[in-house]
Design an enzyme around this catalytic site. Structure first.
Site: not given
Ligand code: XBP
Ligand code: MG
Length: 245
Positions: A18, A20, A61, A64, A93
């Site tokens: 993963d 993030d 997301g 989302e 942005a």
């Molecule tokens: C990560 C997310 C992502 C980030 C933001 O979850 O939920 O939406 O917070 O990234 P995971 P974006 O680690 O479970 O994949 O704004 O590019 O979506």
């Molecule tokens: Mg994560």
């Protein structure tokens, strides 16, 4: 949640990371300020503080998550005829701000991550990524933290909108597994969150958890192991955990 192939011993063949919260602590001081900068730039009075952001992480997301926030706190926003394109613009942005933060060196890899990646490469394991975040974010994080060619170390990078249903749905893991062409039972996932773990577990992948401030109290029952970080882990121990599962 390990699916053995009858009498064949499982062999760890691939590690699926993963991004993030796992490769780097990106949420509180990375994505969150990037969202806020995008809102300010668009003249919206929205401000996501640390506690609110923790709750909003329930939805993965970025697009989302913006929609989820509006549903709860500014439902009028969703009645605008151009709402979907506004969300897409806000998110673009936000990605620009987040990438700039990464490029400024503001978000390092978590402890032990680079070492494990290097060890796994040296041992001939396949590496992959399964994330809900946007491909630009992944490419930039890898480039600035592991070097210009590091994206090529990963056999498959599954990111963002390649699957419509994001984590906790298993779809991104199915997408990655199909392209890796390695059975789920020969893969290990590394995740940091309940949503991420739900996704990897539903795809039948043994999962190691590294927690962070936002996820420390989440439910990871059925995980291979829950660790505060990878600083004390090496590939031999991870293989051992995997083989014992
Ligand atoms: C990560 C997310 C992502 C980030 C933001 O979850 O939920 O939406 O917070 O990234 P995971 P974006 O680690 O479970 O994949 O704004 O590019 O979506
Ligand atoms: Mg994560």
């Amino acid at each position: 949640m390990h699916y053995r192939h009858y009498d064949l011993p499982m062999t760890l063949a691939a590690i699926i990371f993963d991004v993030d919260g796992t490769l780097a602590d990106t949420e509180r001081d990375g994505h969150r300020p990037a969202f806020n900068a995008a809102f300010a730039e668009a003249g919206l009075p929205w401000q996501w503080d640390e506690a609110l952001y923790g709750k909003l992480l329930a939805v993965t997301g970025g697009k989302e998550r913006i929609r989820h926030y509006a549903t709860l706190h500014d439902p009028g926003f969703l009645t605008r005829p151009d709402c979907a394109s506004q969300i897409a613009r806000l998110h673009a942005a936000k990605t620009r701000h987040f990438v700039a933060l990464l490029e400024a060196g503001g978000i390092p890899l978590r402890a032990g991550v680079a070492r494990l990646i290097n060890e796994a490469r040296a041992a001939g394991l396949r590496l992959a990524i399964a994330t809900t975040t946007s491909p630009e974010n992944v490419a930039t994080l890898l480039r600035v933290s592991l070097g210009p060619d590091s994206a090529s170390w990963f056999t498959v990078i599954g990111a963002g909108d390649v699957v419509p249903a994001k984590k906790p749905a298993p779809d991104i893991y199915h997408w990655v597994l199909q392209r890796l062409a390695i059975p789920a039972g020969d893969c290990l996932a590394i995740e940091d969150s309940e949503n991420g773990f739900a996704a990897s577990r539903s795809a039948g992948i043994a999962t190691l958890i590294t927690t962070n401030d936002y996820t420390i109290n989440q439910n990871f029952s059925g995980a291979l192991k829950i660790l505060p970080d990878l600083s004390r882990s090496n590939l031999a121990e991870i293989r051992q955990l995997f083989n014992q599962a």
